[in-house]
Structure formats: structure tokens, C-alpha cells
Design an enzyme around this catalytic site. Structure first.
Site, PDB file in Angstrom:
ATOM      1  N   LYS A 104       0.843  -1.199   0.000  1.00  0.00           N
ATOM      2  CA  LYS A 104       0.000   0.000   0.000  1.00  0.00           C
ATOM      3  C   LYS A 104       0.877   1.246   0.000  1.00  0.00           C
ATOM      4  CE  LYS A 104      -3.972   1.974   2.530  1.00  0.00           C
ATOM      5  NZ  LYS A 104      -4.868   1.808   3.699  1.00  0.00           N
ATOM      6  N   SER A 129      -9.748   1.802   2.620  1.00  0.00           N
ATOM      7  CA  SER A 129      -8.885   2.556   1.742  1.00  0.00           C
ATOM      8  C   SER A 129      -7.823   1.718   1.022  1.00  0.00           C
ATOM      9  CB  SER A 129      -8.200   3.683   2.521  1.00  0.00           C
ATOM     10  OG  SER A 129      -7.350   3.170   3.518  1.00  0.00           O
ATOM     11  N   SER A 159      -9.924  -0.459   6.743  1.00  0.00           N
ATOM     12  CA  SER A 159      -9.332  -0.324   5.403  1.00  0.00           C
ATOM     13  C   SER A 159      -8.701  -1.571   4.821  1.00  0.00           C
ATOM     14  CB  SER A 159      -8.307   0.795   5.401  1.00  0.00           C
ATOM     15  OG  SER A 159      -8.985   2.021   5.348  1.00  0.00           O
TER      16      SER A 159
END
Ligand code: GLN
Length: 433
Positions: free
Chosen positions: A38, A113, A137
Site C-alpha cells: 500500500k 482505503s 481499510s
């Protein structure tokens, strides 16, 4: 054998912000395995943006602890995945680099996210990925794309090198197609690191074991209440039924503090974020500011231009919640609510071994469907409680509604990530067989 992995994915989902055409790898348990990271996790020599224009072009001079461990395990870090700007969102639509699409249905969001990590895994571009989870997330995009995602116990994985959004809530965790792979990645990343002072020395070194005979599963009524799509609830109940069929025992429980969870989460998260994001001032990060202007003006211009609407909204909310004269009404109250939620979970987890319910109240939304912030915030209702309580929580796929994946969420006691993994593994093995 060490070598280089060539990586040029057909990224029609916009899962990546940066890809590494030639990713070096070494020897170890993940030798040559393509792993995506990420874009809020620092990677030495690879751009790290947090999905924000303010960090475009920023190349960290050091690796996050989890990235050091990935490299040491021989993994090939093939790219940095798309995300809601600074982790603020549940769809990946707030990214400054365009939204990610759900590989299951390109008209839908992948969740967020960590939507880029989820899409990269679900589309088969990588074997596994790292995400981070402040209020859901990792689990939300895992549920929406039909993969496995674990938010570890707070303090089990080092946050060193994770660009902070809300320090007291977030953890880095594994995302993969199977529970076994998620567990394998967890074994690589969960090692003590004195640079994160909130860590406990409780390394994860576990092979999933199937079997739930005698396991007491708490079913909180609040997880099946208003706002939860009945078809999603039904799939989750069926999945729990599968575990019962294998000898687990279910117990009806209640987490009354849940009614405060979202309010507490959004006060604490925005407060911490407003303080963390003050460092993006155009001096150390971001393009140089116009020095002819006053510092104040330059700072305002830069942040107005380079931070998205959701990030600015949260900075304002958090700054307000912490401000003199209001902190007692908001921040302090939110902390009290958080304590109550922690106590509720502790009490329930004394009578039960794990807690199960849906990960998300609905299946993946259409791109652009949710426009007002409050309805977006509401979608975190079932995931944020585990962050407030600091407990481990996994999402494992449990069927589909209208062709879209549904996630079963299993939460456990602090530092019992192994038990949560085993319960999810048992379910997965049973339905795959
Ligand atoms: N959707 C939640 C939020 O917007 C969760 C974000 C996260 O876990 N980083 O805050």
C-alpha cells in the site's frame, strides 16, 4: 535463488500508483513472490504518495519495518497500490490518482482505503499484498473484492515507516486470496521492532489449523441491526451455520457500546489525523512554496491545492474537536466511549472465544454512488469497533449477493490472531472442499 521479477501488469483496475518493472528478490520463505505494498508504507527508493498530490514524487530514504522483513524473506516488491488519500475513505475514490475499480465488476468500487491492494490480489496481479487498517481499510476492500484480509491486534505489527493517519487505531496487515497465504504473510511481518513503542514482543509464527469443535462464537445483535442488508446478513448467518455444523457453539451477545462506535471513531481518527498531517507544509514535503507570499498564505494555498476535499474536511473536524473549549465535549468524550467499547468486547470475549458477524453492511457500491460523507462514514460501522478495541479481526469470503462478494468477519481476543485465523481457515477449507 535471488533474481529479478519482471512486472508489467494489465492494470485495468488502476490498482497501482507505481509499478516496478524489474523487482529484485532474494532467498527466503517468500523468494520470488510478487507482493504489492500500500502506498502509505515507506519503500526506500520507490515513490510513496499516500494517494495524495502533496507527496507526489516523494521517495522515502528508508524502508518501513514490514518492508525490511519482506525483502529479508525474499519477496519481490512489485509496486505501490492505490488508496484513498491518506487512508480517508471506504472506496479508493478519494485517491488523487484516480479511483481503483473492483475486478469482480468494473462498475463498482473495490472498497477502501486499501482498495488497490485488494484489487491487485483479486485480479491475480500479485499473490499477496500489504494493506493498513485504521477503521476497516483492510477488511472492507477484502470483503468487497472477495479476498482475505486481516487487521492484526494493535501492537503486533510495527508501524515504523507507515505514514501515520491515526496512530492509536491503525495496523498494517496481510491481504491474500487464501487464509493460508494471509497467515504466511503475517508470519513474515509480525516481528518485534523497538522503533514502534506501542509494540509488544509477540511474534506471529503459526500454521493455520482447521477445527472449531467446542469453539464459542459470540453473535452480537448489533452486527445484524439496522442498515445491514438482509441478504448480506443471511449469507453471514449461513457461514456461521457451517461452523456450527463443525462443532462450534454460538452464543447471542451484545455490545451496547457499538452505538457510540462511529462517533468515537470519527472524533479520534480526525483528531489524530489533523495533528499528523500538519507536517505536510510545503517545506519538508510537496513542491516548494512561493516565498514571495507570507508563510501563512503560502501554507494555505498549498494545502488547499494539494489536499483533497475529504482530507481537508477531516483536518478541520479534527482541529475543531481538539481545540480549547471543545476538547472536553468531543475528544475526551470520544475516549470515554472508546473505553466503554473496549470493556464491552473484553466482557463478551471472556464468555466466548471469538465474535462473528458481517464485515460490511452491504456489498460493493457503484463507483460514484455515495456522495455525502456521512453515508460513507456509516459504512464503517461494523469494522471500526475492532480498531477502537485493538482486537484482531479478519474478513473471509462467504458467498455472493447479486454476484458480489460478501465477507464474514471474525474478531478475537487481543494477541489471539492465531485463533481468528484458524476459525477463518476452518470455514474456508469446509466451503472449498
Ligand atoms: N473508512 C474508514 C475511514 O475513512 C477507514 C479508513 C482506514 O481504515 N484507513 O476512516
Amino acid at each position: 535463488m535471488a533474481g529479478t521479477l519482471k512486472f508489467s501488469p494489465d492494470d485495468r483496475c488502476n490498482a497501482f500508483i507505481t509499478t516496478c518493472a524489474e523487482a529484485p528478490f532474494g532467498e527466503g520463505v517468500l523468494a520470488g513472490t510478487a507482493v504489492a505494498v500500500k502506498d502509505n508504507i515507506s519503500t526506500a527508493g520507490i515513490q510513496t504518495t499516500c494517494g495524495s498530490k502533496i507527496l507526489e514524487g516523494y521517495v522515502p530514504p528508508y524502508d518501513a519495518h514490514v518492508v525490511e522483513l519482506l525483502r529479508r524473506a525474499g519477496a519481490a516488491i512489485v509496486g505501490k497500490t492505490n488508496m484513498d488519500e491518506f487512508g480517508m475513505g471506504s472506496t479508493t475514490e478519494t485517491s488523487a490518482f484516480g479511483p481503483t475499480k473492483n475486478p469482480v465488476d468494473l462498475e463498482r468500487v473495490p472498497g477502501g482505503s486499501s482498495g488497490g491492494s485488494a484489487a491487485a490480489v483479486a485480479a491475480g496481479l500479485v499473490s499477496m499484498a500489504l494493506g493498513s487498517d485504521t477503521g476497516g481499510s483492510i477488511r472492507c476492500p477484502a470483503a468487497f473484492t472477495g479476498i482475505v484480509g486481516l487487521k492484526p491486534t494493535y501492537g503486533r505489527v510495527s508501524r515504523y515507516g507507515l505514514i501515520a493517519c491515526a496512530n492509536s487505531l491503525e495496523q498494517i496487515g496481510p491481504m491474500a486470496r487464501t487464509v493460508e497465504d494471509a497467515s504466511r504473510l503475517m508470519s513474515v511481518i509480525a516481528h518485534h521492532d523497538p522503533r514502534d513503542v506501542t509494540m509488544l514482543d509477540r511474534p506471529y509464527d503459526h500454521q493455520p489449523v482447521a477445527g472449531v469443535r467446542g469453539l464459542r462464537i459470540g453473535i452480537p445483535e448489533e452486527f445484524f441491526g439496522e442498515g445491514v442488508d438482509p441478504r448480506v446478513a443471511e449469507k453471514v448467518r449461513d457461514a456461521i451455520g457451517v461452523l456450527e455444523g463443525l462443532g462450534a457453539e454460538t452464543v447471542r451477545v451484545s455490545i451496547p457500546g457499538m452505538q457510540y462506535a462511529l462517533a468515537a471513531y470519527y472524533v479520534i481518527c480526525t483528531s489524530e489525523a489533523s495533528s499528523n498531517l500538519a507536517r505536510f507544509d510545503g517545506v519538508r514535503y510537496g513542491p516548494a512554496v512561493d516565498t514571495r507570499k507570507s508563510w501563512h498564505e503560502a501554507y494555505q494555498d498549498l494545502r488547499r491545492e494539494l489536499l483533497g476535499a475529504e482530507v481537508r474536511r477531516r483536518i478541520m473536524l479534527g482541529t475543531f474537536a481538539l481545540s480549547a473549549g471543545y476538547a472536553g465535549d468531543y475528544y475526551t468524550k470520544a475516549q470515554a466511549a472508546r473505553r466503554k467499547i473496549q470493556e464491552d468486547f473484553e466482557r463478551v470475549l471472556r464468555e466466548t472465544d471469538v465474535i462473528a458477524g458481517p464485515t460490511m453492511p452491504t456489498v460493493a457500491f457503484r463507483l460514484g454512488e455515495k456522495t455525502d460523507p456521512v453515508s460513507m462514514y456509516l459504512s464503517d460501522i461494523l469494522t471500526a469497533p475492532a480498531n477502537l478495541a485493538g482486537i484482531p479481526a479478519i474478513s473471509v469470503p462467504c458467498g455472493r449477493v447479486d454476484g458480489l462478494p460478501v465477507g464474514l468477519q471474525i474478531m478475537g481476543r487481543r494477541f489471539e490472531d492465531e485463533r481468528v485465523i484458524d476459525a477463518a481457515y476452518t470455514y474456508e477449507q469446509e466451503v472449498r472442499a
